[in-house]
Design a protein around this motif. Sequence first.
Motif, PDB file in Angstrom:
ATOM      1  N   ASP A   1      -3.494   2.872  -2.670  1.00 47.25           N
ATOM      2  CA  ASP A   1      -2.689   3.323  -1.538  1.00 47.25           C
ATOM      3  C   ASP A   1      -2.019   2.175  -0.803  1.00 47.25           C
ATOM      4  OD1 ASP A   1      -3.538   5.799  -2.220  1.00 47.25           O
ATOM      5  OD2 ASP A   1      -4.565   6.249  -0.343  1.00 47.25           O
ATOM      6  N   SER A   2      -2.523   0.961  -0.941  1.00 44.05           N
ATOM      7  CA  SER A   2      -2.005  -0.170  -0.174  1.00 44.05           C
ATOM      8  C   SER A   2      -0.525  -0.432  -0.466  1.00 44.05           C
ATOM      9  CB  SER A   2      -2.826  -1.426  -0.466  1.00 44.05           C
ATOM     10  OG  SER A   2      -2.756  -1.757  -1.845  1.00 44.05           O
TER      11      SER A   2
ATOM     12  N   LEU B   1      -8.705   1.121   1.171  1.00 38.28           N
ATOM     13  CA  LEU B   1      -7.467   1.128   0.397  1.00 38.28           C
ATOM     14  C   LEU B   1      -7.623   0.446  -0.948  1.00 38.28           C
ATOM     15  CD1 LEU B   1      -4.878   0.251   3.174  1.00 38.28           C
ATOM     16  CD2 LEU B   1      -5.414   2.487   2.235  1.00 38.28           C
TER      17      LEU B   1
ATOM     18  N   SER C   1      -4.132  -0.040  13.353  1.00 38.82           N
ATOM     19  CA  SER C   1      -5.370  -0.809  13.150  1.00 38.82           C
ATOM     20  C   SER C   1      -5.554  -1.841  14.268  1.00 38.82           C
ATOM     21  CB  SER C   1      -5.354  -1.498  11.779  1.00 38.82           C
ATOM     22  OG  SER C   1      -5.222  -0.543  10.753  1.00 38.82           O
TER      23      SER C   1
ATOM     24  N   LEU D   1       0.690  -2.086   6.617  1.00 38.17           N
ATOM     25  CA  LEU D   1      -0.632  -2.494   6.151  1.00 38.17           C
ATOM     26  C   LEU D   1      -0.966  -3.852   6.768  1.00 38.17           C
ATOM     27  CD1 LEU D   1      -3.027  -1.800   4.343  1.00 38.17           C
ATOM     28  CD2 LEU D   1      -1.887  -3.043   2.497  1.00 38.17           C
TER      29      LEU D   1
ATOM     30  N   ASP E   1      -4.209  -4.595   7.767  1.00 42.03           N
ATOM     31  CA  ASP E   1      -5.625  -4.876   7.537  1.00 42.03           C
ATOM     32  C   ASP E   1      -6.000  -4.294   6.175  1.00 42.03           C
ATOM     33  OD1 ASP E   1      -8.450  -4.992   7.494  1.00 42.03           O
ATOM     34  OD2 ASP E   1      -8.536  -4.899   9.683  1.00 42.03           O
ATOM     35  N   ARG E   2      -6.457  -5.141   5.260  1.00 41.43           N
ATOM     36  CA  ARG E   2      -6.782  -4.693   3.901  1.00 41.43           C
ATOM     37  C   ARG E   2      -7.961  -3.725   3.854  1.00 41.43           C
ATOM     38  NH1 ARG E   2      -2.921  -5.101   0.084  1.00 41.43           N
ATOM     39  NH2 ARG E   2      -1.678  -6.976   0.479  1.00 41.43           N
ATOM     40  N   ARG E   3      -8.743  -3.676   4.909  1.00 44.72           N
ATOM     41  CA  ARG E   3      -9.886  -2.757   4.921  1.00 44.72           C
ATOM     42  C   ARG E   3      -9.469  -1.299   5.098  1.00 44.72           C
ATOM     43  NH1 ARG E   3     -13.225  -5.427   9.666  1.00 44.72           N
ATOM     44  NH2 ARG E   3     -11.091  -5.385  10.494  1.00 44.72           N
ATOM     45  N   GLY E   4      -8.248  -1.097   5.593  1.00 48.09           N
ATOM     46  CA  GLY E   4      -7.788   0.272   5.795  1.00 48.09           C
ATOM     47  C   GLY E   4      -6.710   0.318   6.856  1.00 48.09           C
ATOM     48  N   ILE E   5      -6.153   1.501   7.040  1.00 49.44           N
ATOM     49  CA  ILE E   5      -5.113   1.689   8.040  1.00 49.44           C
ATOM     50  C   ILE E   5      -5.529   2.825   8.967  1.00 49.44           C
ATOM     51  CG2 ILE E   5      -3.818   3.257   6.516  1.00 49.44           C
ATOM     52  CD1 ILE E   5      -1.256   2.164   7.781  1.00 49.44           C
TER      53      ILE E   5
ATOM     54  N   ASP F   1      -6.536   5.993   6.629  1.00 45.55           N
ATOM     55  CA  ASP F   1      -6.671   5.888   5.171  1.00 45.55           C
ATOM     56  C   ASP F   1      -7.574   4.689   4.928  1.00 45.55           C
ATOM     57  OD1 ASP F   1      -6.514   5.963   2.468  1.00 45.55           O
ATOM     58  OD2 ASP F   1      -4.330   5.894   2.339  1.00 45.55           O
TER      59      ASP F   1
ATOM     60  N   ASP G   1      -5.413   7.456  -3.945  1.00 44.31           N
ATOM     61  CA  ASP G   1      -6.814   7.320  -3.530  1.00 44.31           C
ATOM     62  C   ASP G   1      -7.354   8.599  -2.904  1.00 44.31           C
ATOM     63  OD1 ASP G   1      -6.738   4.739  -4.416  1.00 44.31           O
ATOM     64  OD2 ASP G   1      -6.405   3.856  -2.433  1.00 44.31           O
TER      65      ASP G   1
END
Length: 469
Positions: A222-223, A219, A357, A230, A232-236, A216, A168
């Motif tokens: 990259d996840s 995601l 996060s 990981l 939180d699916r919104r980002g790290i 990041d 990503d």
Amino acid sequence: MYDPARRRPIDYGTLGNLGSSARPLLYETVPKRGFDVGVHAFDIYRVQPNDLRFYRHSRSFSEVFFTQGGTQLDGLLNARLARTFSGGTTFSLDYRSINHLGQYRYQRDKHNSLTFGVWLPVGKRYDGFLIFSKNVNRQQENGGIVSDTVFGGAEFSGPINAEIRLPDERALTRVADQTLQLTQHLKFTGTADTGSRVLRATHVFAWSKHDYKFADAGLAQDSFFFDTFLVDRRGIRHFAALNRLDNSFTLSTFKAKNRGRPSDVLTVGLTHSFFNLNQEPRDSTLSNLFATGNLAITPSEKFAFVARGELGLLANFGEYHVSGELVLGFGKVGQLRAGLLSQRYPPSLLHHRLYVSKRLLWENDFEKPLENTLFATYALPLIGLEMTARTHLISNYLYFDQKRVAAQTTAPLQVVQFMVRENFALGPFWFDNTVALQQSNRSELLRLPRWFTKNSVYFSGKIFKKRLQ
């Protein structure tokens, strides 16, 4: 050598490009005292107030070094400037910059370091140093290349086309700090003249701010890389900010047989540090208090003994640092140096507690590590030879396991090292050679090379009718 990772006897290992995260290839015992965040990947690129040099000269001093890489985004700049004004006041500045795009996708490093200060002498008894420093380290993170793209395929069209593990191309690391330091020396007795004993008080006050960030966002592919991190699916994201106040007071006495070279030094003092830590989403404060002492006996170049000690008080009870070195000179026969270091310190913040996060990943109650190091060095300058044997013994060693989780081993870890350096010249041609061997009893925890060699051949002398050196 322009690369800071190679500008030392044994190179540091990096991620492959100029300015990237670095660690020593030969195990090193780094002196430690009290609280530590645990982020040291960019230490060799940073400058601190104590690194600033002051020059007393009737003329201004300036030095600039620049090297250009393959593109306009590849370059390294080092610049120093100093000037002494009427009355003795001296100004000094040191600026360093690294900008490197890298050969692979999304691995750019960009570092900027600035330190400047003023040396203000008042009469013959007072010296004040006011110094400011700032470092900003930025690194794009690609997670490394996918091995199959290099070794498994029949065709490889170059590094820029290699598949990376964070495709990503949005992962970023940023580490920054700034420090304002005031150092004051006041002489009660004695002068700079030889044979006069000096009694001096020193006070050092420093304020510093440190920021540590990795992120990041958004995601997609990259996840798969971050696994259990990981949350939180919104980002790290990982962020920590530290405000620090340091106060130290010392009394020292010394006497010089030769101007600028004390024959003996005795120093005692106290050092207090206050920390205000913001580790998303948690705030905390803590203090460190240590008694300090230094002893040096250096009557001549043929004999020197230097010892240093720091003892933790109150909340730091049980922590300490002791080091010493003995130097014996035998004239043309060579020189023998031997020393030891022993220290006990608390686990770093990254080993103790980690939020990602704003979610707690771990909070450990590890034992305090104990490190002991012994070394002996024999040098024969007549033929450019130096041999060093060193052993490290670490109890309660801290590390990150294969799942990238903080861990501790109760079994002692030992590292034995042997290094030989031989530098000689044939006319204007120089040959510098270094060979190092190291062996660890826990190679599954401490992944370092067993041997290292570094060899250089270069020309050094005057050319163009001795007008250029």
